[in-house]
Scaffold this motif. Sequence first.
Motif, PDB file in Angstrom:
ATOM      1  N   ARG A  93      62.592 -52.789 115.766  1.00  0.00           N
ATOM      2  CA  ARG A  93      63.440 -53.523 116.686  1.00  0.00           C
ATOM      3  C   ARG A  93      64.600 -52.631 117.082  1.00  0.00           C
ATOM      4  NH1 ARG A  93      63.668 -55.432 111.530  1.00  0.00           N
ATOM      5  NH2 ARG A  93      65.727 -55.600 110.538  1.00  0.00           N
ATOM      6  N   SER A  95      68.395 -52.772 117.859  1.00  0.00           N
ATOM      7  CA  SER A  95      69.438 -53.745 117.554  1.00  0.00           C
ATOM      8  C   SER A  95      70.839 -53.159 117.671  1.00  0.00           C
ATOM      9  CB  SER A  95      69.255 -54.288 116.137  1.00  0.00           C
ATOM     10  OG  SER A  95      68.034 -54.968 115.989  1.00  0.00           O
ATOM     11  N   LEU A  96      71.786 -54.061 117.871  1.00  0.00           N
ATOM     12  CA  LEU A  96      73.204 -53.726 117.825  1.00  0.00           C
ATOM     13  C   LEU A  96      73.706 -53.976 116.410  1.00  0.00           C
ATOM     14  CD1 LEU A  96      74.171 -55.347 121.199  1.00  0.00           C
ATOM     15  CD2 LEU A  96      74.763 -52.985 120.602  1.00  0.00           C
ATOM     16  N   PRO A 107      77.595 -61.777 121.545  1.00  0.00           N
ATOM     17  CA  PRO A 107      77.632 -60.565 122.372  1.00  0.00           C
ATOM     18  C   PRO A 107      78.992 -60.266 122.987  1.00  0.00           C
ATOM     19  CG  PRO A 107      75.629 -61.807 122.814  1.00  0.00           C
ATOM     20  CD  PRO A 107      76.492 -62.673 121.943  1.00  0.00           C
ATOM     21  N   LEU A 123      70.231 -50.148 126.554  1.00  0.00           N
ATOM     22  CA  LEU A 123      71.458 -50.847 126.184  1.00  0.00           C
ATOM     23  C   LEU A 123      72.236 -51.303 127.413  1.00  0.00           C
ATOM     24  CD1 LEU A 123      73.385 -51.808 124.012  1.00  0.00           C
ATOM     25  CD2 LEU A 123      74.410 -49.523 123.966  1.00  0.00           C
ATOM     26  N   PHE A 126      70.982 -54.493 128.763  1.00  0.00           N
ATOM     27  CA  PHE A 126      71.407 -55.649 127.960  1.00  0.00           C
ATOM     28  C   PHE A 126      72.838 -56.045 128.300  1.00  0.00           C
ATOM     29  CE2 PHE A 126      73.674 -57.189 124.175  1.00  0.00           C
ATOM     30  CZ  PHE A 126      72.934 -58.328 123.883  1.00  0.00           C
ATOM     31  N   ASN A 130      74.273 -59.555 130.208  1.00  0.00           N
ATOM     32  CA  ASN A 130      75.257 -60.429 129.559  1.00  0.00           C
ATOM     33  C   ASN A 130      76.657 -60.291 130.168  1.00  0.00           C
ATOM     34  OD1 ASN A 130      74.038 -61.758 126.880  1.00  0.00           O
ATOM     35  ND2 ASN A 130      73.098 -59.749 127.155  1.00  0.00           N
ATOM     36  N   PHE A 156      73.871 -48.931 118.653  1.00  0.00           N
ATOM     37  CA  PHE A 156      72.621 -49.537 119.099  1.00  0.00           C
ATOM     38  C   PHE A 156      71.526 -48.550 118.745  1.00  0.00           C
ATOM     39  CE2 PHE A 156      69.425 -49.943 122.604  1.00  0.00           C
ATOM     40  CZ  PHE A 156      68.937 -51.192 122.256  1.00  0.00           C
ATOM     41  N   GLU A 174      72.614 -58.160 116.605  1.00  0.00           N
ATOM     42  CA  GLU A 174      71.854 -58.601 117.770  1.00  0.00           C
ATOM     43  C   GLU A 174      70.568 -57.784 117.888  1.00  0.00           C
ATOM     44  OE1 GLU A 174      72.267 -60.948 120.084  1.00  0.00           O
ATOM     45  OE2 GLU A 174      74.228 -61.670 119.387  1.00  0.00           O
ATOM     46  N   VAL A 176      68.100 -56.692 120.345  1.00  0.00           N
ATOM     47  CA  VAL A 176      68.009 -56.622 121.808  1.00  0.00           C
ATOM     48  C   VAL A 176      66.564 -56.687 122.271  1.00  0.00           C
ATOM     49  CG1 VAL A 176      68.454 -55.158 123.824  1.00  0.00           C
ATOM     50  CG2 VAL A 176      70.182 -55.388 122.025  1.00  0.00           C
ATOM     51  N   THR A 177      65.675 -55.969 121.586  1.00  0.00           N
ATOM     52  CA  THR A 177      64.264 -55.993 121.942  1.00  0.00           C
ATOM     53  C   THR A 177      63.450 -55.485 120.774  1.00  0.00           C
ATOM     54  OG1 THR A 177      62.632 -55.333 123.625  1.00  0.00           O
ATOM     55  CG2 THR A 177      64.204 -53.663 122.920  1.00  0.00           C
TER      56      THR A 177
END
Length: 285
Positions: A93, A95-96, A107, A123, A126, A130, A156, A174, A176-177
């Motif tokens: 994944r 992620s942040l 976020p 990033l 994303f 947001n 990230f 978080e 993200v994907t």
Amino acid sequence: MSILKIAVQKSGRLSEKSLQLLADCGIKISNGERRLKAVSPNFPIEVLFLRDDDIPQYVEEGVADAGMLGENEVWEKDKNVTVIKKLGFASCRLSLAVPKDANYAGPQYFSGKKVATSYPVILQKFFDQNNLDTAIETISGSVEIAPAIGLADGIFDIVSTGSTLQINGLKEVEVVTKSEAVLISNPNLSAEKQQILDKLLFRIQSVKNAAENKYILLNAPDKAIPEIIKILPGMKSPTVLPLAEAGWSSIHSVIREDAFWDIIDQLKALGAEGILVTNVEKMIL
């Protein structure tokens, strides 16, 4: 005779998994001398060993016809290539993460802050989605150290187990994907190369089918066969063979591995005995 040139990562686990997949497909590849390319002696492909982040560009430009790499690199490089198959390994994944003592509530935490990453394109999408005004510090190598040295407020990056984040005093906040290994190709292959690629895809799918299924054999009273068949449909229908003992039969079928433990109790309740489960080497539907 046409040869399909396929690029794989030159080292690392993804490289090992890619080569293992080719081996499982019956394709012999030798790279014992760390060469940059190797030709299969029993299938019309040539493997190019490249940096994973270079593969999308090489495939777009036709230097390689296809490539095996993480889908995150496909998104990040945003080249004109076609994702034709998810390969089912190298899952991770993106992620942040922030310092473990940070008060994270969503976020919006990143608004007005700086985030270090090796994946600025993914990033930025994303942050745009947001509506966040966040600065991105693009770096290569280990990004986990960025908050500790004051370079960024968060990072990230790719996360597998999360242990590297913990070691560096960070926490994942978080996802993200999610990404996994994929097979990509140049969208303008010749008919001959497309035919080779189709043969490769057929073999890959057969290997994937086998990995996702198990062959099951069991003995059961004849009176229970109709009910057992309902929960063990097989590829078309189970094979039922009479045993030497009257009133009993042997049932052979194929089931998805992730479904087996859900139905084992049902089989036992119906009187099934001597249940054997084995791996399937290849499975052609």
